[in-house]
Write a protein that holds these residues in place. Structure first.
Motif, PDB file in Angstrom:
ATOM      1  N   CYS A  15       9.702  -9.201   2.353  1.00 38.85           N
ATOM      2  CA  CYS A  15       9.794  -8.867   3.572  1.00 38.85           C
ATOM      3  C   CYS A  15       9.080  -7.365   3.999  1.00 38.85           C
ATOM      4  O   CYS A  15       8.593  -7.113   5.519  1.00 38.85           O
ATOM      5  CB  CYS A  15      10.983  -9.398   4.709  1.00 38.85           C
ATOM      6  N   LEU A  16       9.893  -6.619   3.895  1.00 35.03           N
ATOM      7  CA  LEU A  16       9.643  -5.108   3.902  1.00 35.03           C
ATOM      8  C   LEU A  16       8.066  -4.618   3.625  1.00 35.03           C
ATOM      9  O   LEU A  16       7.597  -4.001   4.044  1.00 35.03           O
ATOM     10  CB  LEU A  16      10.535  -3.575   3.269  1.00 35.03           C
ATOM     11  N   TYR A  17       7.897  -5.310   2.353  1.00 35.48           N
ATOM     12  CA  TYR A  17       6.169  -5.352   1.543  1.00 35.48           C
ATOM     13  C   TYR A  17       5.057  -5.996   2.879  1.00 35.48           C
ATOM     14  O   TYR A  17       4.140  -5.141   2.990  1.00 35.48           O
ATOM     15  CB  TYR A  17       6.043  -5.744   0.564  1.00 35.48           C
ATOM     16  N   ALA A  18       5.750  -6.892   3.116  1.00 39.39           N
ATOM     17  CA  ALA A  18       4.979  -7.886   3.899  1.00 39.39           C
ATOM     18  C   ALA A  18       4.462  -6.584   5.374  1.00 39.39           C
ATOM     19  O   ALA A  18       4.043  -6.585   6.062  1.00 39.39           O
ATOM     20  CB  ALA A  18       4.946  -9.010   4.875  1.00 39.39           C
ATOM     21  N   ALA A  19       5.942  -6.308   5.772  1.00 40.96           N
ATOM     22  CA  ALA A  19       6.079  -5.396   7.286  1.00 40.96           C
ATOM     23  C   ALA A  19       4.993  -4.653   7.085  1.00 40.96           C
ATOM     24  O   ALA A  19       4.355  -4.033   8.567  1.00 40.96           O
ATOM     25  CB  ALA A  19       7.250  -5.215   7.429  1.00 40.96           C
ATOM     26  N   HIS A  20       4.994  -4.138   6.276  1.00 38.56           N
ATOM     27  CA  HIS A  20       3.794  -2.079   5.335  1.00 38.56           C
ATOM     28  C   HIS A  20       2.278  -3.049   6.248  1.00 38.56           C
ATOM     29  O   HIS A  20       1.416  -2.105   6.975  1.00 38.56           O
ATOM     30  CB  HIS A  20       3.392  -2.291   4.393  1.00 38.56           C
ATOM     31  N   TYR A  21       1.739  -4.428   5.669  1.00 38.24           N
ATOM     32  CA  TYR A  21       0.765  -4.691   5.996  1.00 38.24           C
ATOM     33  C   TYR A  21       0.778  -5.549   7.997  1.00 38.24           C
ATOM     34  O   TYR A  21      -0.029  -5.116   8.387  1.00 38.24           O
ATOM     35  CB  TYR A  21      -0.210  -6.221   5.284  1.00 38.24           C
ATOM     36  N   PRO A  80      -9.343  -5.249   0.850  1.00 35.63           N
ATOM     37  CA  PRO A  80      -7.856  -4.940   0.906  1.00 35.63           C
ATOM     38  C   PRO A  80      -7.575  -3.886   0.716  1.00 35.63           C
ATOM     39  O   PRO A  80      -7.077  -2.902   0.797  1.00 35.63           O
ATOM     40  CB  PRO A  80      -8.000  -5.790  -0.603  1.00 35.63           C
ATOM     41  N   SER A  81      -9.845  -3.181   0.113  1.00 38.42           N
ATOM     42  CA  SER A  81      -9.109  -1.857  -0.340  1.00 38.42           C
ATOM     43  C   SER A  81      -8.960  -1.032   0.710  1.00 38.42           C
ATOM     44  O   SER A  81      -8.930   0.518   1.078  1.00 38.42           O
ATOM     45  CB  SER A  81     -10.359  -1.074  -1.411  1.00 38.42           C
ATOM     46  N   ASP A  82      -9.730  -1.607   1.991  1.00 44.18           N
ATOM     47  CA  ASP A  82      -9.743  -0.437   3.438  1.00 44.18           C
ATOM     48  C   ASP A  82      -7.733  -0.428   3.841  1.00 44.18           C
ATOM     49  O   ASP A  82      -7.973   0.665   4.135  1.00 44.18           O
ATOM     50  CB  ASP A  82     -10.160  -1.660   4.353  1.00 44.18           C
ATOM     51  N   LEU A  83      -7.136  -0.986   3.397  1.00 47.84           N
ATOM     52  CA  LEU A  83      -6.049  -1.374   3.420  1.00 47.84           C
ATOM     53  C   LEU A  83      -5.397  -0.337   2.764  1.00 47.84           C
ATOM     54  O   LEU A  83      -4.081   0.531   3.315  1.00 47.84           O
ATOM     55  CB  LEU A  83      -5.763  -2.843   3.668  1.00 47.84           C
ATOM     56  N   GLU A  84      -5.624  -0.095   1.515  1.00 48.41           N
ATOM     57  CA  GLU A  84      -4.845   0.591   0.270  1.00 48.41           C
ATOM     58  C   GLU A  84      -5.263   2.118   0.850  1.00 48.41           C
ATOM     59  O   GLU A  84      -4.652   3.440   0.146  1.00 48.41           O
ATOM     60  CB  GLU A  84      -5.640  -0.165  -1.017  1.00 48.41           C
ATOM     61  N   GLU A  85      -6.118   2.831   1.884  1.00 48.54           N
ATOM     62  CA  GLU A  85      -6.390   3.667   2.052  1.00 48.54           C
ATOM     63  C   GLU A  85      -5.468   4.671   3.113  1.00 48.54           C
ATOM     64  O   GLU A  85      -5.013   5.605   3.115  1.00 48.54           O
ATOM     65  CB  GLU A  85      -7.700   4.011   3.393  1.00 48.54           C
ATOM     66  N   GLU A  90       0.913  -0.271  -5.178  1.00 46.17           N
ATOM     67  CA  GLU A  90       1.467   0.335  -5.636  1.00 46.17           C
ATOM     68  C   GLU A  90       2.650   0.588  -4.782  1.00 46.17           C
ATOM     69  O   GLU A  90       4.191   0.228  -4.725  1.00 46.17           O
ATOM     70  CB  GLU A  90       1.215   0.994  -6.593  1.00 46.17           C
ATOM     71  N   GLU A  91       2.087   1.708  -3.879  1.00 44.01           N
ATOM     72  CA  GLU A  91       3.035   2.690  -2.886  1.00 44.01           C
ATOM     73  C   GLU A  91       3.702   1.418  -1.945  1.00 44.01           C
ATOM     74  O   GLU A  91       5.053   1.625  -1.623  1.00 44.01           O
ATOM     75  CB  GLU A  91       2.511   3.503  -2.465  1.00 44.01           C
ATOM     76  N   ALA A  92       3.247   0.493  -1.316  1.00 40.25           N
ATOM     77  CA  ALA A  92       3.956  -0.406  -0.674  1.00 40.25           C
ATOM     78  C   ALA A  92       5.008  -0.853  -0.886  1.00 40.25           C
ATOM     79  O   ALA A  92       6.205  -1.953  -0.746  1.00 40.25           O
ATOM     80  CB  ALA A  92       2.365  -1.506  -0.302  1.00 40.25           C
ATOM     81  N   VAL A  93       4.787  -1.448  -2.682  1.00 37.91           N
ATOM     82  CA  VAL A  93       5.645  -2.347  -3.354  1.00 37.91           C
ATOM     83  C   VAL A  93       7.069  -1.030  -3.453  1.00 37.91           C
ATOM     84  O   VAL A  93       7.886  -1.598  -3.722  1.00 37.91           O
ATOM     85  CB  VAL A  93       5.500  -2.782  -4.756  1.00 37.91           C
ATOM     86  N   ASP A  94       6.406   0.320  -3.971  1.00 34.69           N
ATOM     87  CA  ASP A  94       7.806   0.707  -3.771  1.00 34.69           C
ATOM     88  C   ASP A  94       8.677   1.330  -3.192  1.00 34.69           C
ATOM     89  O   ASP A  94      10.111   1.262  -2.894  1.00 34.69           O
ATOM     90  CB  ASP A  94       7.231   1.973  -4.707  1.00 34.69           C
ATOM     91  N   ARG A  95       7.883   1.403  -2.111  1.00 31.39           N
ATOM     92  CA  ARG A  95       8.614   1.508  -0.862  1.00 31.39           C
ATOM     93  C   ARG A  95       9.277   0.516  -0.008  1.00 31.39           C
ATOM     94  O   ARG A  95      10.540   1.148   0.476  1.00 31.39           O
ATOM     95  CB  ARG A  95       7.507   2.127   0.365  1.00 31.39           C
TER      96      ARG A  95
END
Length: 165
Positions: A15-21, A80-85, A90-95
């Motif tokens: 849920c936290l991972y999805a919230a980042h997006y 998807p690479s635009d979102l990663e900017e 990987e950072e979103a998963v870790d966070r």
């Protein structure tokens, strides 16, 4: 791994991972994660998924991208690479994993301690405002915050998340 154990282990961090997006949209994040667990359950009935964690994270990520596409039809495509900017996957998963650990610790605090801590840190209330709202002394507020921070500091891996909280 049994499905209910898998759900308990990954639900919050997904849920936290999805919230980042989804810019912090918790309700949409929870809906997406629940749908992804249903997809996992359906896929498990058809075939054995060896890396369930990877399946869940990639399914949640793709569902978030689909949601963003539906919310912004004027955008012809979302790469998807635009979102990663903004934040790498990987950072979103870790966070999300670290944030889930912080929330587990906060949830385990005694009721009054958790209430005081969240009023101060999440709601941004001053110690005086908390004391007045709960009809307790400022010293009690200070003690409860100190108690909560001590529990959080005991896990050194959460230092970064704690600073951002």
């Amino acid at each position: 791994m049994l499905f209910d154990i898998l759900f308990k282990r990954y639900y919050r961090q997904l849920c936290l991972y999805a919230a980042h997006y989804l810019n912090g949209d918790i309700a949409a994040s929870e809906d997406i994660v629940q749908d992804c667990f249903v997809k996992l359950w359906q896929q498990e009935a058809k075939r054995d998924i060896t890396d369930k964690r990877a399946f869940l994270y990639s399914t949640v990520r793709n569902a978030c991208i689909d949601t963003l596409r539906r919310q912004h039809p004027e955008m012809t495509s979302i790469d998807p690479s635009d979102l990663e900017e903004v934040i790498s996957d990987e950072e979103a998963v870790d966070r999300s994993e670290q944030e889930a650990k912080v929330w587990e610790i906060i949830d385990a605090l005694p009721d009054r301690c958790r209430e005081v801590f969240l009023m101060a840190k999440r709601d941004g209330m001053t110690y005086n405002e908390i004391a007045e709202a709960l009809n307790i002394s400022v010293k009690t507020v200070e003690h409860q915050i100190s108690k909560a921070m001590k529990k959080l500091r005991n896990n050194k891996n959460l230092l970064f998340v704690l600073i951002c909280f």
